[in-house]
Design a protein around this motif. Sequence first.
Motif, PDB file in Angstrom:
ATOM      1  N   GLY A 149      35.272  42.508  48.704  1.00 24.42           N
ATOM      2  CA  GLY A 149      36.025  41.520  47.952  1.00 24.42           C
ATOM      3  C   GLY A 149      35.211  40.924  46.820  1.00 24.42           C
ATOM      4  O   GLY A 149      35.716  40.718  45.711  1.00 24.42           O
ATOM      5  N   PHE A 150      33.918  40.648  47.097  1.00 27.73           N
ATOM      6  CA  PHE A 150      33.042  40.129  46.043  1.00 27.73           C
ATOM      7  C   PHE A 150      32.883  41.142  44.916  1.00 27.73           C
ATOM      8  O   PHE A 150      32.867  40.787  43.732  1.00 27.73           O
ATOM      9  CB  PHE A 150      31.674  39.774  46.620  1.00 27.73           C
ATOM     10  CG  PHE A 150      31.692  38.578  47.539  1.00 27.73           C
ATOM     11  CD1 PHE A 150      32.614  37.564  47.374  1.00 27.73           C
ATOM     12  CD2 PHE A 150      30.773  38.467  48.566  1.00 27.73           C
ATOM     13  CE1 PHE A 150      32.633  36.461  48.211  1.00 27.73           C
ATOM     14  CE2 PHE A 150      30.782  37.367  49.412  1.00 27.73           C
ATOM     15  CZ  PHE A 150      31.715  36.359  49.241  1.00 27.73           C
ATOM     16  N   LEU A 151      32.755  42.422  45.263  1.00 28.11           N
ATOM     17  CA  LEU A 151      32.642  43.474  44.244  1.00 28.11           C
ATOM     18  C   LEU A 151      33.916  43.547  43.405  1.00 28.11           C
ATOM     19  O   LEU A 151      33.859  43.744  42.184  1.00 28.11           O
ATOM     20  CB  LEU A 151      32.358  44.825  44.906  1.00 28.11           C
ATOM     21  CG  LEU A 151      30.955  45.013  45.475  1.00 28.11           C
ATOM     22  CD1 LEU A 151      30.846  46.372  46.179  1.00 28.11           C
ATOM     23  CD2 LEU A 151      29.895  44.909  44.379  1.00 28.11           C
ATOM     24  N   CYS A 152      35.071  43.389  44.051  1.00 30.04           N
ATOM     25  CA  CYS A 152      36.336  43.379  43.309  1.00 30.04           C
ATOM     26  C   CYS A 152      36.380  42.203  42.341  1.00 30.04           C
ATOM     27  O   CYS A 152      36.860  42.336  41.205  1.00 30.04           O
ATOM     28  CB  CYS A 152      37.514  43.295  44.280  1.00 30.04           C
ATOM     29  SG  CYS A 152      37.845  44.812  45.191  1.00 30.04           S
ATOM     30  N   ALA A 153      35.852  41.053  42.770  1.00 31.27           N
ATOM     31  CA  ALA A 153      35.839  39.878  41.900  1.00 31.27           C
ATOM     32  C   ALA A 153      34.964  40.108  40.677  1.00 31.27           C
ATOM     33  O   ALA A 153      35.333  39.741  39.554  1.00 31.27           O
ATOM     34  CB  ALA A 153      35.349  38.664  42.689  1.00 31.27           C
ATOM     35  N   ILE A 154      33.792  40.721  40.885  1.00 26.33           N
ATOM     36  CA  ILE A 154      32.920  41.041  39.755  1.00 26.33           C
ATOM     37  C   ILE A 154      33.585  42.071  38.848  1.00 26.33           C
ATOM     38  O   ILE A 154      33.536  41.977  37.614  1.00 26.33           O
ATOM     39  CB  ILE A 154      31.561  41.553  40.262  1.00 26.33           C
ATOM     40  CG1 ILE A 154      30.826  40.432  41.001  1.00 26.33           C
ATOM     41  CG2 ILE A 154      30.707  42.079  39.107  1.00 26.33           C
ATOM     42  CD1 ILE A 154      29.555  40.893  41.705  1.00 26.33           C
ATOM     43  N   GLY A 155      34.238  43.049  39.461  1.00 30.32           N
ATOM     44  CA  GLY A 155      34.920  44.077  38.682  1.00 30.32           C
ATOM     45  C   GLY A 155      36.015  43.505  37.805  1.00 30.32           C
ATOM     46  O   GLY A 155      36.157  43.893  36.640  1.00 30.32           O
ATOM     47  N   CYS A 156      36.787  42.562  38.341  1.00 35.15           N
ATOM     48  CA  CYS A 156      37.863  42.004  37.514  1.00 35.15           C
ATOM     49  C   CYS A 156      37.292  41.147  36.390  1.00 35.15           C
ATOM     50  O   CYS A 156      37.892  41.061  35.309  1.00 35.15           O
ATOM     51  CB  CYS A 156      38.867  41.228  38.360  1.00 35.15           C
ATOM     52  SG  CYS A 156      38.293  39.717  39.128  1.00 35.15           S
ATOM     53  N   ALA A 157      36.122  40.536  36.596  1.00 37.97           N
ATOM     54  CA  ALA A 157      35.482  39.783  35.518  1.00 37.97           C
ATOM     55  C   ALA A 157      35.109  40.708  34.359  1.00 37.97           C
ATOM     56  O   ALA A 157      35.328  40.385  33.186  1.00 37.97           O
ATOM     57  CB  ALA A 157      34.243  39.063  36.041  1.00 37.97           C
ATOM     58  N   VAL A 158      34.555  41.874  34.687  1.00 40.52           N
ATOM     59  CA  VAL A 158      34.166  42.839  33.659  1.00 40.52           C
ATOM     60  C   VAL A 158      35.406  43.377  32.935  1.00 40.52           C
ATOM     61  O   VAL A 158      35.435  43.471  31.705  1.00 40.52           O
ATOM     62  CB  VAL A 158      33.360  43.993  34.281  1.00 40.52           C
ATOM     63  CG1 VAL A 158      33.089  45.085  33.246  1.00 40.52           C
ATOM     64  CG2 VAL A 158      32.042  43.479  34.857  1.00 40.52           C
ATOM     65  N   VAL A 159      36.442  43.718  33.707  1.00 38.17           N
ATOM     66  CA  VAL A 159      37.667  44.264  33.113  1.00 38.17           C
ATOM     67  C   VAL A 159      38.297  43.269  32.151  1.00 38.17           C
ATOM     68  O   VAL A 159      38.672  43.620  31.028  1.00 38.17           O
ATOM     69  CB  VAL A 159      38.675  44.653  34.222  1.00 38.17           C
ATOM     70  CG1 VAL A 159      40.054  44.941  33.621  1.00 38.17           C
ATOM     71  CG2 VAL A 159      38.187  45.872  34.983  1.00 38.17           C
ATOM     72  N   TRP A 160      38.395  41.988  32.571  1.00 40.15           N
ATOM     73  CA  TRP A 160      39.069  41.017  31.711  1.00 40.15           C
ATOM     74  C   TRP A 160      38.248  40.681  30.472  1.00 40.15           C
ATOM     75  O   TRP A 160      38.804  40.462  29.398  1.00 40.15           O
ATOM     76  CB  TRP A 160      39.389  39.748  32.494  1.00 40.15           C
ATOM     77  CG  TRP A 160      40.349  38.885  31.728  1.00 40.15           C
ATOM     78  CD1 TRP A 160      40.101  37.688  31.155  1.00 40.15           C
ATOM     79  CD2 TRP A 160      41.711  39.199  31.431  1.00 40.15           C
ATOM     80  NE1 TRP A 160      41.230  37.223  30.513  1.00 40.15           N
ATOM     81  CE2 TRP A 160      42.231  38.129  30.666  1.00 40.15           C
ATOM     82  CE3 TRP A 160      42.539  40.276  31.733  1.00 40.15           C
ATOM     83  CZ2 TRP A 160      43.542  38.112  30.194  1.00 40.15           C
ATOM     84  CZ3 TRP A 160      43.847  40.259  31.264  1.00 40.15           C
ATOM     85  CH2 TRP A 160      44.330  39.187  30.516  1.00 40.15           C
ATOM     86  N   ALA A 161      36.928  40.651  30.611  1.00 39.58           N
ATOM     87  CA  ALA A 161      36.094  40.369  29.444  1.00 39.58           C
ATOM     88  C   ALA A 161      36.229  41.485  28.415  1.00 39.58           C
ATOM     89  O   ALA A 161      36.386  41.226  27.215  1.00 39.58           O
ATOM     90  CB  ALA A 161      34.639  40.209  29.876  1.00 39.58           C
ATOM     91  N   LEU A 162      36.181  42.732  28.857  1.00 41.77           N
ATOM     92  CA  LEU A 162      36.322  43.853  27.933  1.00 41.77           C
ATOM     93  C   LEU A 162      37.713  43.883  27.310  1.00 41.77           C
ATOM     94  O   LEU A 162      37.875  44.134  26.111  1.00 41.77           O
ATOM     95  CB  LEU A 162      36.046  45.166  28.672  1.00 41.77           C
ATOM     96  CG  LEU A 162      34.582  45.421  29.043  1.00 41.77           C
ATOM     97  CD1 LEU A 162      34.467  46.671  29.914  1.00 41.77           C
ATOM     98  CD2 LEU A 162      33.725  45.575  27.789  1.00 41.77           C
ATOM     99  N   TYR A 163      38.735  43.626  28.117  1.00 38.14           N
ATOM    100  CA  TYR A 163      40.113  43.587  27.600  1.00 38.14           C
ATOM    101  C   TYR A 163      40.253  42.510  26.525  1.00 38.14           C
ATOM    102  O   TYR A 163      40.855  42.744  25.464  1.00 38.14           O
ATOM    103  CB  TYR A 163      41.080  43.309  28.751  1.00 38.14           C
ATOM    104  CG  TYR A 163      42.474  42.945  28.302  1.00 38.14           C
ATOM    105  CD1 TYR A 163      43.407  43.935  27.997  1.00 38.14           C
ATOM    106  CD2 TYR A 163      42.871  41.610  28.174  1.00 38.14           C
ATOM    107  CE1 TYR A 163      44.694  43.612  27.576  1.00 38.14           C
ATOM    108  CE2 TYR A 163      44.155  41.282  27.751  1.00 38.14           C
ATOM    109  CZ  TYR A 163      45.056  42.279  27.459  1.00 38.14           C
ATOM    110  OH  TYR A 163      46.318  41.953  27.037  1.00 38.14           O
ATOM    111  N   SER A 164      39.691  41.341  26.788  1.00 35.85           N
ATOM    112  CA  SER A 164      39.848  40.221  25.869  1.00 35.85           C
ATOM    113  C   SER A 164      39.122  40.445  24.553  1.00 35.85           C
ATOM    114  O   SER A 164      39.653  40.185  23.474  1.00 35.85           O
ATOM    115  CB  SER A 164      39.346  38.934  26.534  1.00 35.85           C
ATOM    116  OG  SER A 164      40.087  38.633  27.688  1.00 35.85           O
TER     117      SER A 164
END
Length: 282
Positions: A149-164
Amino acid sequence: MNATLLGVGALALWAFLGLLSRLAAGIPPLQLTAMSFAVAAMAGIAVVAARGRLSALRQSPIAWAHGVGGLFGYHALYFAALAMAPAIEANLLNYLWPLLIVLFSAPILGLRLGARRLLGVALGFAGCVLLLGGGAGFSAGAPASVWLGFLCAIGCAVVWALYSVTAQRLSAVPTEAVAGFCGGAALLAALAHLGFEATVWPDAAQALATLLLGLGPVGLAFFLWDAGMKRGDPRLLGTLAYAVPVASTLLLAVAGEGALTATLGIALLLVAGGGWLAATAR
């Protein structure tokens, strides 16, 4: 209205993302992603149609891949993180994305950060670290699912930063197209749900939480954020976003997902101070 202010409106809505996600607990992550995006797509397309702007949905494959991939990837990972890991810790790990937006803006967009803005980023990051360090969820004996779950949280941070950050490279894509991207994300999530999850019929409380998710943090917020990132200042928005984890954490704590402590107060000062430094930077 100033585009950066529209982005700030999205940040205010996202403060409720963690709380509403927890209120919808029990619905599988991919199913929740599909349902909330279906609400967002129907509401968005209705507004776009009323404005006579349905032609805005005709976009290039790159724009569709960027929009659908970013929206689906972030929320599927976020809902999975909150389903597997302690809510407050996972929520705050997710909010590494404001730091990543500010840092990615330099190499990707060629924007100058400056010492004052970097100091603001550092203070905001320190606030997040302080909050995470006081969390009970980080222990060597935690189950493997918690760490996933923690890895998923880090992953979504990376995805949203790149998307933005990369959204400014697609500044010609009108904001109305987000309604179509929400529909694409709903379809992709529904297909993934049918392939990997068992369907759970929501009760009244879960259905209401899903509806509010689709109308607010998973709906209107995207239109505001798209306008802010494409026509506003991504460095300022990325740093001001440090206020969101504090607000989101307070809401989770009030809802019984954690406790209000002195550590939280200190972190609030660090995050707010960092946002102020960045906001007053030239």
